[in-house]
Design a protein around this motif. Structure first.
Motif, PDB file in Angstrom:
ATOM      1  N   ASP A 168       0.842  -1.231   0.125  1.00 48.96           N
ATOM      2  CA  ASP A 168      -0.140   0.040  -0.239  1.00 48.96           C
ATOM      3  C   ASP A 168       0.949   1.219  -0.149  1.00 48.96           C
ATOM      4  OD1 ASP A 168      -2.184  -1.736   0.288  1.00 48.96           O
ATOM      5  OD2 ASP A 168      -2.365  -1.737   2.313  1.00 48.96           O
ATOM      6  N   VAL A 169       0.328   2.437   0.017  1.00 49.54           N
ATOM      7  CA  VAL A 169       1.086   3.601  -0.018  1.00 49.54           C
ATOM      8  C   VAL A 169       1.859   3.864   1.411  1.00 49.54           C
ATOM      9  CG1 VAL A 169       0.938   6.032  -0.111  1.00 49.54           C
ATOM     10  CG2 VAL A 169      -0.698   4.724  -1.451  1.00 49.54           C
ATOM     11  N   PRO A 170       3.168   3.958   1.137  1.00 47.66           N
ATOM     12  CA  PRO A 170       4.001   4.030   2.515  1.00 47.66           C
ATOM     13  C   PRO A 170       3.513   5.322   3.351  1.00 47.66           C
ATOM     14  CG  PRO A 170       5.369   4.501   0.818  1.00 47.66           C
ATOM     15  CD  PRO A 170       3.956   4.337   0.186  1.00 47.66           C
ATOM     16  N   VAL A 171       3.777   5.127   4.658  1.00 49.62           N
ATOM     17  CA  VAL A 171       3.535   6.127   5.622  1.00 49.62           C
ATOM     18  C   VAL A 171       4.984   6.820   5.979  1.00 49.62           C
ATOM     19  CG1 VAL A 171       2.944   7.223   7.839  1.00 49.62           C
ATOM     20  CG2 VAL A 171       1.659   5.188   6.848  1.00 49.62           C
ATOM     21  N   GLU A 172       5.252   8.189   5.659  1.00 51.06           N
ATOM     22  CA  GLU A 172       6.213   8.927   5.835  1.00 51.06           C
ATOM     23  C   GLU A 172       6.644   9.288   7.264  1.00 51.06           C
ATOM     24  OE1 GLU A 172       8.036  12.923   4.095  1.00 51.06           O
ATOM     25  OE2 GLU A 172       7.763  11.519   2.538  1.00 51.06           O
ATOM     26  N   PHE A 173       7.812   8.983   7.927  1.00 52.77           N
ATOM     27  CA  PHE A 173       8.132   9.675   9.112  1.00 52.77           C
ATOM     28  C   PHE A 173       9.212  10.572   9.029  1.00 52.77           C
ATOM     29  CE2 PHE A 173       6.541   6.154  12.263  1.00 52.77           C
ATOM     30  CZ  PHE A 173       5.446   5.839  11.539  1.00 52.77           C
ATOM     31  N   THR A 174       9.308  11.432   9.570  1.00 48.21           N
ATOM     32  CA  THR A 174      10.016  12.750   9.443  1.00 48.21           C
ATOM     33  C   THR A 174      10.781  13.205  10.576  1.00 48.21           C
ATOM     34  OG1 THR A 174       8.411  14.446   9.577  1.00 48.21           O
ATOM     35  CG2 THR A 174       9.322  13.412   7.273  1.00 48.21           C
ATOM     36  N   GLY A 175      12.121  13.581  10.689  1.00 50.31           N
ATOM     37  CA  GLY A 175      12.550  13.884  11.974  1.00 50.31           C
ATOM     38  C   GLY A 175      14.134  14.070  11.640  1.00 50.31           C
ATOM     39  N   HIS A 176      14.763  13.354  11.022  1.00 49.26           N
ATOM     40  CA  HIS A 176      16.286  13.154  10.803  1.00 49.26           C
ATOM     41  C   HIS A 176      16.507  14.135   9.557  1.00 49.26           C
ATOM     42  CE1 HIS A 176      17.544   9.984  13.217  1.00 49.26           C
ATOM     43  NE2 HIS A 176      16.507   9.116  12.758  1.00 49.26           N
ATOM     44  N   ASN A 177      17.629  14.900   9.508  1.00 48.36           N
ATOM     45  CA  ASN A 177      18.074  15.983   8.480  1.00 48.36           C
ATOM     46  C   ASN A 177      19.180  15.425   7.585  1.00 48.36           C
ATOM     47  OD1 ASN A 177      20.318  16.712  10.063  1.00 48.36           O
ATOM     48  ND2 ASN A 177      18.957  18.262  11.292  1.00 48.36           N
ATOM     49  N   GLN A 178      19.661  14.200   7.851  1.00 49.97           N
ATOM     50  CA  GLN A 178      20.591  13.779   7.059  1.00 49.97           C
ATOM     51  C   GLN A 178      20.333  12.329   6.905  1.00 49.97           C
ATOM     52  OE1 GLN A 178      24.784  14.572   7.702  1.00 49.97           O
ATOM     53  NE2 GLN A 178      24.284  16.439   9.022  1.00 49.97           N
ATOM     54  N   GLU A 179      20.983  11.335   6.241  1.00 46.27           N
ATOM     55  CA  GLU A 179      20.691  10.291   5.889  1.00 46.27           C
ATOM     56  C   GLU A 179      20.673   9.279   7.058  1.00 46.27           C
ATOM     57  OE1 GLU A 179      24.737   7.940   4.711  1.00 46.27           O
ATOM     58  OE2 GLU A 179      24.372   9.813   3.422  1.00 46.27           O
ATOM     59  N   VAL A 180      19.379   8.443   7.001  1.00 46.88           N
ATOM     60  CA  VAL A 180      19.190   7.408   7.891  1.00 46.88           C
ATOM     61  C   VAL A 180      20.106   6.128   7.713  1.00 46.88           C
ATOM     62  CG1 VAL A 180      17.450   5.853   9.112  1.00 46.88           C
ATOM     63  CG2 VAL A 180      17.060   8.382   8.278  1.00 46.88           C
ATOM     64  N   ASN A 181      21.040   5.914   8.492  1.00 46.90           N
ATOM     65  CA  ASN A 181      22.038   4.975   8.163  1.00 46.90           C
ATOM     66  C   ASN A 181      21.712   3.507   8.449  1.00 46.90           C
ATOM     67  OD1 ASN A 181      24.254   6.553   6.968  1.00 46.90           O
ATOM     68  ND2 ASN A 181      24.809   7.266   9.100  1.00 46.90           N
ATOM     69  N   CYS A 182      20.824   3.393   9.520  1.00 46.64           N
ATOM     70  CA  CYS A 182      20.396   2.251  10.046  1.00 46.64           C
ATOM     71  C   CYS A 182      18.921   2.224  10.831  1.00 46.64           C
ATOM     72  CB  CYS A 182      21.411   1.737  11.012  1.00 46.64           C
ATOM     73  SG  CYS A 182      21.675   3.047  12.453  1.00 46.64           S
ATOM     74  N   VAL A 183      18.340   1.239  10.722  1.00 46.17           N
ATOM     75  CA  VAL A 183      16.878   1.152  11.568  1.00 46.17           C
ATOM     76  C   VAL A 183      16.555  -0.298  11.974  1.00 46.17           C
ATOM     77  CG1 VAL A 183      15.914   0.549   9.072  1.00 46.17           C
ATOM     78  CG2 VAL A 183      14.564   1.543  11.128  1.00 46.17           C
ATOM     79  N   ASP A 184      15.919  -0.378  12.987  1.00 47.27           N
ATOM     80  CA  ASP A 184      15.417  -1.733  13.550  1.00 47.27           C
ATOM     81  C   ASP A 184      14.079  -1.483  13.988  1.00 47.27           C
ATOM     82  OD1 ASP A 184      15.516  -4.297  14.078  1.00 47.27           O
ATOM     83  OD2 ASP A 184      16.808  -4.339  15.965  1.00 47.27           O
ATOM     84  N   SER A 192      16.188   4.417  14.858  1.00 45.05           N
ATOM     85  CA  SER A 192      16.840   4.841  13.724  1.00 45.05           C
ATOM     86  C   SER A 192      18.048   5.401  14.091  1.00 45.05           C
ATOM     87  CB  SER A 192      15.852   5.521  12.845  1.00 45.05           C
ATOM     88  OG  SER A 192      15.633   6.828  13.508  1.00 45.05           O
ATOM     89  N   GLY A 193      19.080   5.305  13.390  1.00 42.58           N
ATOM     90  CA  GLY A 193      20.303   6.028  13.565  1.00 42.58           C
ATOM     91  C   GLY A 193      20.703   6.747  12.445  1.00 42.58           C
ATOM     92  N   SER A 194      21.366   7.931  12.466  1.00 40.78           N
ATOM     93  CA  SER A 194      21.673   8.835  11.267  1.00 40.78           C
ATOM     94  C   SER A 194      22.768   9.411  11.380  1.00 40.78           C
ATOM     95  CB  SER A 194      20.373  10.124  11.155  1.00 40.78           C
ATOM     96  OG  SER A 194      20.947  10.918  10.200  1.00 40.78           O
ATOM     97  N   ARG A 195      23.389   9.859  10.238  1.00 32.69           N
ATOM     98  CA  ARG A 195      24.714  10.889   9.952  1.00 32.69           C
ATOM     99  C   ARG A 195      24.535  12.148  10.705  1.00 32.69           C
ATOM    100  NH1 ARG A 195      29.059  11.156   6.515  1.00 32.69           N
ATOM    101  NH2 ARG A 195      28.450   9.227   5.440  1.00 32.69           N
ATOM    102  N   ASP A 196      23.432  12.449  11.206  1.00 35.82           N
ATOM    103  CA  ASP A 196      23.033  13.612  11.992  1.00 35.82           C
ATOM    104  C   ASP A 196      23.254  13.603  13.504  1.00 35.82           C
ATOM    105  OD1 ASP A 196      20.891  12.456  13.104  1.00 35.82           O
ATOM    106  OD2 ASP A 196      19.363  13.516  12.250  1.00 35.82           O
ATOM    107  N   ARG A 197      23.908  12.518  13.657  1.00 36.45           N
ATOM    108  CA  ARG A 197      24.640  12.309  15.108  1.00 36.45           C
ATOM    109  C   ARG A 197      23.475  12.155  16.054  1.00 36.45           C
ATOM    110  NH1 ARG A 197      30.233  15.699  15.756  1.00 36.45           N
ATOM    111  NH2 ARG A 197      30.820  14.982  13.462  1.00 36.45           N
ATOM    112  N   THR A 198      22.134  11.505  15.815  1.00 37.82           N
ATOM    113  CA  THR A 198      21.094  11.233  16.694  1.00 37.82           C
ATOM    114  C   THR A 198      20.661   9.880  16.500  1.00 37.82           C
ATOM    115  OG1 THR A 198      19.335  12.160  15.015  1.00 37.82           O
ATOM    116  CG2 THR A 198      20.469  13.901  16.683  1.00 37.82           C
ATOM    117  N   ALA A 199      20.121   9.210  17.632  1.00 32.26           N
ATOM    118  CA  ALA A 199      19.171   8.145  17.550  1.00 32.26           C
ATOM    119  C   ALA A 199      17.715   8.549  17.827  1.00 32.26           C
ATOM    120  CB  ALA A 199      19.693   6.969  18.567  1.00 32.26           C
TER     121      ALA A 199
END
Length: 389
Positions: A168-184, A192-199
């Motif tokens: 189906d159409v995916p749901v978009e989650f926003t919060g990181h301002n750089q690439e999301v390197n990992c997700v579980d 999620s973890g990102s290059r923006d230095r946040t989890a």
């Protein structure tokens, strides 16, 4: 009294003293012995000692639809490195693909899409065309995770997309301002973890993060505990603290660090829980490490070093004795027996002058699939060994 006339419980006890060669020879004596020896109960003890038979240390059977005798036959090939190689998919542009296996379905990320391929039940080969394609990112997919009904992906556009596996159409989650390197993801919880230095901690009830944790370093990997009470982050190790830290899910508080002697730049690229108390990690420092979270302080219980000083991009275990790892040079996949310190088998998948890492690998009882920069490789371990027929 003939041997075949003994009560079954006594016969089981007698057969428990036999090794797999003797059991295989006994099964060829007559039809009645063939039927009795082929029972899973006869092979369960032996299967626990072999690599990748689907029997975990807790006794759980991961592949209940495949007879244990057949799995022991195939396990000999894993141990001896006997397999048939193939390249089921190729692409022209160099990518950083990621893989997940779910039964007879393989999910593969290619650029901004995630493609779902059915595997032939008998051969393990991929159907040539994808059955479904999940899209929506404006950049490449970096990592994705599966649940029973959802596919959760993180992309270079900083977005997290939650896809229904019905496409189906995916749901978009926003919060990181750089690439999301990992997700579980597990049971409605997303980390999620990102290059923006946040989890960031997410739930399916909101498209905004529930909590944001400053990490002060790029986050390369995350893993949620099977108990859902905590998660682990692996960072780039470019600051003066351990790249491995454990966090409380409810309070978003750090529960402690793992290890203290990582050299600068020894980032952690992959993390996986094997049980609520056992955690495997690998990364730029060329080691696979097993952490026992029951120890106080928490420390490394065992480690295995990549012999050619290559970074390790990915790992997977069978829940018992086997570890598979993917190296950064020449597409090398290694098999390890946890009971040994030296590498058991290795397979060089790439002969290109400019080598590709093994970005991700996944295996089932008979096949290993490895994603490199321009191709998906498969290793088929179903050749018939000499001792078990």
């Amino acid at each position: 009294m003939l041997l075949a006339q003994l009560p079954e419980d006594l016969l089981y006890h007698i057969l428990s003293y036999l090794d797999y060669r003797s059991l295989s020879r006994l099964s060829q004596v007559c039809k009645s012995f063939y039927c009795f020896v082929n029972r899973d109960a006869v092979w369960r003890r032996i299967a626990k000692e072999f690599l990748n038979t689907g029997i975990t240390r807790e006794g759980k059977d991961i592949y209940p639809l495949i007879r244990l005798k057949e799995r022991v036959k195939i396990a000999q090939n894993w141990y001896n490195g006997i397999c048939k190689r193939a390249i089921p998919l190729k692409w022209k542009i160099k990518l950083l693909p990621w893989l997940q296996l779910d039964g007879d379905i393989l999910f593969l990320s290619q650029a901004a899409d995630i493609r779902m391929y059915h595997l032939h039940k008998d051969s393990g080969r991929l159907h040539h065309s994808p059955y479904e394609i999940y899209s929506g990112h404006k950049g490449d997919v970096c990592r994705f995770a599966l649940t029973d009904s959802l596919l959760i992906s993180g992309g270079s556009d900083g977005k997290i997309l939650v896809h229904s596996r019905r496409n189906d159409v995916p749901v978009e989650f926003t919060g990181h301002n750089q690439e999301v390197n990992c997700v579980d993801a597990k049971d409605g919880l997303i980390i999620s973890g990102s290059r923006d230095r946040t989890a960031r901690i997410w739930t399916l009830t909101s498209t905004s993060p529930r909590d944001t944790i400053p990490m002060y370093d790029r986050v390369w990997s995350v893993a949620i505990s099977p108990t859902l009470s905590s998660f682990v982050t692996g960072t780039a190790c470019c600051v003066n603290f351990s790249p491995l830290r454990i966090w409380d899910v409810e309070r978003s508080a750090c529960l402690g660090s793992l290890g203290s002697e990582f050299r600068r730049g020894a980032g952690v690229l992959d993390i996986m829980y094997e049980s609520p108390f056992q955690l495997f990690t690998c990364g730029y420092d060329t080691f696979i490490r097993l952490w026992d979270l029951r120890l106080s302080p928490r420390k490394c219980a065992m480690e295995w070093e990549e012999p050619h000083d290559s970074s390790l991009y990915c790992i997977q275990t069978d829940g018992n004795h086997m570890i598979a790892s993917g190296s950064s040079y020449y597409g090398v996949v290694r098999l390890w027996d946890k009971r040994q310190t030296e590498c058991l088998q290795f397979f060089q998948l790439s002969s290109d002058p400019v080598s590709s890492p093994v970005y991700c690998l996944r295996f089932n009882s008979s096949h290993l699939y490895a994603a490199l920069a321009t191709a998906l490789h498969s290793l088929d371990f179903r050749q018939n060994p000499a001792h078990v027929r």
